[in-house]
Enzyme design. Sequence first.
Site, short mmCIF file in Angstrom:
data_model
loop_
_atom_site.label_atom_id
_atom_site.label_comp_id
_atom_site.label_asym_id
_atom_site.label_seq_id
_atom_site.Cartn_x
_atom_site.Cartn_y
_atom_site.Cartn_z
N LYS A 129 -7.34 -1.80 -1.05
CA LYS A 129 -7.26 -3.18 -1.54
C LYS A 129 -8.06 -4.14 -0.66
O LYS A 129 -8.58 -5.16 -1.15
CB LYS A 129 -5.80 -3.62 -1.61
N VAL A 145 0.68 3.68 1.34
CA VAL A 145 1.80 4.64 1.31
C VAL A 145 1.35 6.07 1.55
O VAL A 145 2.19 6.98 1.63
CB VAL A 145 2.59 4.54 -0.01
#
Length: 296
Positions: free
Chosen positions: A63, A250
């Site tokens: 991101k 994650v």
Amino acid sequence: MELQQLVDRIASEVTPGGAVADYIPALARIDPHAFGLAVATLDGEVFGAGQYDRPFSIQSISKVFMLALALAENDDVWTRVGREPSGSPFNSLVQLETEQGIPRNPFINAGAVVVTDHLGLGAADRLLEFLRQESGNPALGVDPEVAKSELDHSDRNRALAHFMASYGNMRNPVDVVLHEYVRQCSIAMSCADLARATLFLARHGVRNDGTRLLGVSGAKRVNAVMLTCGTYDAAGQFAYRVGLPGKSGVGGGIIAVVPGKCAICVWSPALDARGNSVAGLDALDRFTTLTGWSVF
């Protein structure tokens, strides 16, 4: 202390803890005790310890680079996504409804989907090419097993995207955007790759070939959003412990930036309840404590 001695010391002292991200089956099978750490200096030299050259799924670390690519074109993306910490889980629907389809920041899932939509068709391939160039590793690619696993379990992200579409905050078909989004998150990189690729933020926007991706103020703004929003609803704790702009995923990775000095990547797939690597946070805490390098 020399950087190689430092990373070796940190690797010997940290203890992985927590649990892997089991809601993505391909990630659930990763060894929770794995650990790698790499520090890349401004000239691209890398100091590593542990499994620092082992590729892993970068997940939400992508991101940061997607936001930088969007801002390199223009600032229009800020009309569609905010810049404030969320204080909520990274896949929250409640907050999105409260704020009428405008995600709180580009690093929660809804915000990242908007950035991907903003870049449009082929966004994941643009990101992959950028990462190959900045890391110096032309072999980088998307892990097809992780991509399929994530796409097969993307109901929440699909719901977020459709919800934003209902408010007019999606330009492309949801399925097209989610395909791009899943591919970007499923890129596999090592700590060494990611540390090198992140250096443009330590160089205030300058890429490894000397060209400029972002202006000084643009790089400052990306770093600022990383500091305040990069570790989901644990950003305050990260700033308190580490004191650097950072972004977690994650898959167990965390990147961090010391402006004017270096970029760091640490990887250990066992996560805390907020989705951040337990050993990664510990390693970065030790790094800034031992070096005194911080933005504060």
